[in-house]
Design an enzyme around this catalytic site. Structure first.
Site, short mmCIF file in Angstrom:
data_model
loop_
_atom_site.label_atom_id
_atom_site.label_comp_id
_atom_site.label_asym_id
_atom_site.label_seq_id
_atom_site.Cartn_x
_atom_site.Cartn_y
_atom_site.Cartn_z
N HIS A 1 45.17 37.30 33.55
CA HIS A 1 45.90 39.35 32.99
C HIS A 1 46.94 38.63 31.83
CE1 HIS A 1 44.69 40.54 36.18
NE2 HIS A 1 44.61 40.14 36.60
N ASN B 1 43.63 46.10 40.87
CA ASN B 1 43.01 45.53 39.91
C ASN B 1 41.97 46.85 39.63
OD1 ASN B 1 43.19 43.29 39.34
ND2 ASN B 1 41.20 41.82 40.40
FE1 HDD Z 1 46.80 37.59 40.05
C1 HDD Z 1 49.11 38.52 38.01
C2 HDD Z 1 46.03 41.08 39.96
C3 HDD Z 1 44.57 37.52 42.62
C4 HDD Z 1 47.57 34.65 40.98
N1 HDD Z 1 47.53 39.67 38.99
C5 HDD Z 1 47.71 38.82 38.25
C6 HDD Z 1 48.05 40.31 37.54
C7 HDD Z 1 47.38 40.80 38.25
C8 HDD Z 1 46.53 40.64 38.90
C9 HDD Z 1 47.29 42.47 37.92
C10 HDD Z 1 49.14 41.00 36.36
C11 HDD Z 1 50.53 41.57 37.05
C12 HDD Z 1 50.89 41.31 35.09
O1 HDD Z 1 50.26 42.11 33.86
O2 HDD Z 1 52.36 41.23 34.94
N2 HDD Z 1 45.45 38.81 41.14
C13 HDD Z 1 45.23 39.52 41.04
C14 HDD Z 1 44.75 40.94 42.43
C15 HDD Z 1 44.21 39.76 42.59
C16 HDD Z 1 44.35 38.91 42.37
C17 HDD Z 1 44.45 42.32 42.32
C18 HDD Z 1 42.94 40.01 44.15
C19 HDD Z 1 43.25 40.65 45.17
N3 HDD Z 1 46.60 36.21 41.34
C20 HDD Z 1 45.30 36.49 42.69
C21 HDD Z 1 45.17 35.16 43.42
C22 HDD Z 1 46.01 34.35 42.84
C23 HDD Z 1 47.30 34.93 41.16
C24 HDD Z 1 44.92 34.64 44.58
C25 HDD Z 1 46.64 32.63 42.91
C26 HDD Z 1 46.95 32.76 44.37
N4 HDD Z 1 47.99 36.84 39.50
C27 HDD Z 1 48.68 35.29 39.87
C28 HDD Z 1 49.54 35.10 38.55
C29 HDD Z 1 50.05 35.92 37.63
C30 HDD Z 1 48.64 36.62 38.32
C31 HDD Z 1 48.44 33.48 38.32
C32 HDD Z 1 49.79 35.25 36.30
C33 HDD Z 1 51.13 36.21 35.61
C34 HDD Z 1 51.98 36.80 37.12
O3 HDD Z 1 50.69 36.55 38.19
O4 HDD Z 1 52.60 37.22 37.05
O5 HDD Z 1 50.18 34.55 39.36
#
Ligand code: HDD
Length: 708
Positions: free
Chosen positions: A78, A151
């Protein structure tokens, strides 16, 4: 930058005021970061006019020092996103289900910040790839921040968070050459997917029109996971959260999305920015699906499984509020880049479920903010600071902003009046769910159906939407260079529908298995093809006994002209009254007509701010042809203008023309183009054209036939 006031009454702890305190408008006199006025910002200090630069030039050193460290790590997923401020207003109380004030206090406008993002692309990638869109909403509630980090599709590729690094490694540009940027059409992703049957339902969503949103406010949002709401008597109810685009969910066609990447990398970001900057809004209705543990136990799917939806025909979405985005950030980095969401940010009256993906996410987001923002004090950044007061004994760490007076930084204490003290009544309490069992690394049997809801999704689509899924899979898998991966995917598609599998097999040069081959005859756009797809329902499982359900097809969504952008093709000397009539008629419907001329500036009573060569039909929802001259020749004879019409027709968009504009339509290099109102081509019929604008696309057109 003057801040737009959020209209109406708002929460006394207004985030806008809070951010205003942190916002530093440009001052009169230039200083360094220590407040010293700078005498000369154009020249570094030298020994003699042409001598060496002196190390003692502390202004130069500070300026380069800061510059050299201005980049922070981008989000690991993202990375590319766009943000806006606004407010959430609850219109119907959920007090029967929760004590969370954000869901019980009707009429209060709670400040929000929303970041809408793609998943796979790097920070500098494009806005219109085929990709899931992040839909992260922060509610600055009086009980602390609530982050609904969802999402634009309601399910996810994997069931257990431990697979997330693998999934992301597979979809990101491949590590040996860092290609392709912002695309799933490559070997490693499909290799992983072909070996991960749990992803099949989400892959159908990813290959559908849902991942080509027309704009950021024509896509829905979903909280994905099942959460819990807890009411005053401690009763828990399962909940799934929904954002329903007020303008309806509408998409680009793939050819259009590809061309948009070239015409305007920032297309979605620009539309959101300009809409708000011109006083407009982006709006979603907020809905909940509420169901009990007893109900959930009856269904043939597991509500803890993030690859499954609760079909709306089982539990309708109850619309209880609205979100309005109406203020742009003042500074992209300080707000949109530094905002740090966490699904673990919930308020009293809410709780998590045991969804293994949610459980893993609750660790990951806190963890990632440290590497991204570099300090445990990232919650003190203005965009992350809660409006609710913060009092605790956490101290020190890099970049500490708060100054905590006194000598007590522990609890309980007698030297500080035993404050701040925890509050068992008002504080957040986890719902006392019974949680026990052997320590096991297993996937529950109730998670094991991977095709039933993929069929439910396929069955719920209209034929044209199914055709788009077929074409997307043909495109994506034909980019996969490893044949065994392509063939492995065909096996999965056979499980979803043999017709789908055979359509894709044809494009991959594989022998289709189904007997539909004779009927298929390739992948041309044709009513016969669509008719064939109309009959292609598949028996479902894990879908509560449903064969199809509402809420999945975009074409059942509300249609309106609001927010639509029309290119008005004009030449020098254009009939100015025709332009004004059209623009007024469009404005009445909340749409906008942009004059596109042969050059910028005056066309004889009408001003062009876009030209035929500096814009592109994919950036508009419709085209209207008028009259005038281009470099001394009639507009109707201009090849670029003719192509403008042809492209819009090929993308099923409404076409209008008036007077001489009709000749331009006649000259468009588009053999299939028919001047027929039922196909969305309106000649000398302004009202009909404005009406047609509300119907996003005319799928009944036949396009793509070779020139006769
Ligand atoms: Fe995630 C960012 C949504 C699964 C770990 N995720 C991130 C963002 C969104 C989502 C919208 C951007 C937030 C922003 O705008 O700063 N992610 C989802 C959804 C998921 C999902 C709807 C499944 C239902 N995500 C998911 C899993 C993991 C992560 C399974 C880790 C186990 N997601 C992250 C992260 C991020 C992230 C790596 C990267 C940047 C952040 O968190 O702030 O922690």
């Amino acid at each position: 930058m003057t801040k737009k006031q959020i209209d109406g009454k708002h929460n006394e702890n207004d985030k806008q005021q809070d951010l205003a305190r942190a916002t530093t408008p440009p001052g009169e006199v230039l200083t360094d970061n220590m407040g010293h006025v700078v005498s000369d910002d154009q020249n570094s200090l030298k020994a003699g006019e042409r001598g060496p630069t002196l190390l003692e030039d502390h202004f130069l050193r500070e300026k380069l020092h800061h510059f050299d460290h201005e980049r922070i790590p981008e989000r690991i997923v993202h990375a590319r996103g766009s943000g806006a401020h606004g407010y959430f207003q609850l219109n119907e109380s959920l007090a029967d289900y929760t004590t969370a004030e954000i869901l019980t206090e009707v009429g209060v406008q709670t400040p929000v910040f929303v970041r809408l993002s793609t998943v796979a692309g790097f920070r500098g990638s494009v806005d219109t790839p085929r990709d899931v869109r992040g839909f992260a909403t922060r509610f600055y509630t009086k009980q602390g921040n609530w982050d609904l980090v969802g999402n634009n599709i309601p399910v996810f590729f994997i069931q257990d968070a431990i697979k997330f690094p693998d999934f992301v490694h597979a979809v990101k540009p491949e590590p040996h050459h860092e290609m392709p940027q912002a695309s799933s059409a490559h070997d490693t992703l499909w290799d992983f997917i072909s070996l991960t049957p749990e992803s099949m339902h989400t892959i159908m969503w990813a290959m559908s029109d849902r991942t080509l949103p027309r704009s950021l406010d024509t896509m829905d949002g979903f909280g994905v996971h099942t959460f819990r709401l807890i009411n005053a008597s401690g009763k828990a109810t399962f909940v799934k959260y929904h954002w329903k685009a007020v303008r309806g969910a509408h998409s680009q066609v793939w050819d259009e999305a590809m061309k948009t990447q070239a015409a305007d990398n920032d297309h979605h970001r620009r539309m959101m920015w300009e809409t708000i900057d011109q006083g407009g809004t982006l709006e979603w209705d907020f809905g909940v699906q509420l169901f009990t543990e007893e109900q959930a136990a009856e269904w043939d799917f597991d509500v803890l499984d993030p690859t499954k939806i609760v079909p709306e025909d089982l539990v309708p979405v109850r619309i209880v509020g609205r979100m309005v985005l109406n203020r742009n950030p003042d500074n992209f980095f300080a707000e949109t880049e530094q905002v740090a969401f966490m699904p673990s940010n919930i308020v009293p009256g809410m709780d998590f479920s045991e969804d293994p993906l949610l459980q893993g996410r609750n660790f990951s987001y806190l963890d990632t903010q440290l590497s991204r923002l570099g300090s445990p004090n990232w919650q003190a950044l203005p965009i992350n600071r809660s409006l609710a007061p913060v009092h605790n004994n956490q101290r020190d760490g890099h970049m500490r902003h708060e100054i905590n007076p006194g000598r007590v930084s522990y609890f309980p204490n007698s030297l500080g009046g035993n404050k701040p003290a925890h509050d068992p009544e008002r504080g957040f309490r986890s719902h006392p769910v019974m949680a026990s069992g052997q320590k096991l690394r297993v996937r529950p049997e109730s998670f094991s159906d991977h095709y039933g809801q993929a069929k439910l999704f396929w069955n719920s689509l209209t034929p044209i939407e199914r055709e788009h899924v077929c074409k997307a899979l043909q495109f994506e898998l034909s980019k996969v260079e490893t044949r065994h991966v392509r063939v492995a995917m065909l096996e999965h598609l056979e499980q979803i529908h043999p017709l789908l599998a055979s359509q894709v097999a044809l494009a991959l040069g594989e022998q289709p298995r189904a007997d539909q081959t004779a009927k298929l005859g390739g992948t041309k756009d044709s009513p016969e093809e669509t008719a064939l797809l109309a009959t292609a329902d598949a028996p479902t499982t894990a879908s509560g006994g449903l064969q199809k359900t509402s809420g999945l097809s975009q074409l059942e969504q509300p249609q309106s002209a609001k927010g639509r952008m029309v290119a008005i093709l004009c030449g020098d000397g254009v009939d100015a009254s025709a332009v004004k009539n059209l623009q007024q008629a469009l404005e009445k419907q909340g749409a906008k007509g942009e004059v596109v001329g042969p050059h910028l500036g005056d066309l004889g009573g009408v001003e062009a701010r876009k030209t035929i060569s500096n814009t592109h039909p994919v950036l508009f929802d419709a085209v209207y042809a008028l009259n005038g001259m281009v470099a001394g020749e009639p507009l109707a004879g201009n090849a670029d203008a003719q192509t403008f019409i042809a492209e819009a027709y090929k993308h099923y968009k409404p076409i209008g023309a008036q007077g001489e504009g009709q000749k331009l339509v006649d000259n468009a290099p588009c053999p299939d183009l028919k001047k027929d109102a039922t196909l969305g081509v309106l000649i000398d019929d302004l009202d009909g054209f404005v009406q047609a604008l509300g119907q996003h696309r005319y799928w009944n057109r036949v396009t793509g036939k070779a020139k006769a």
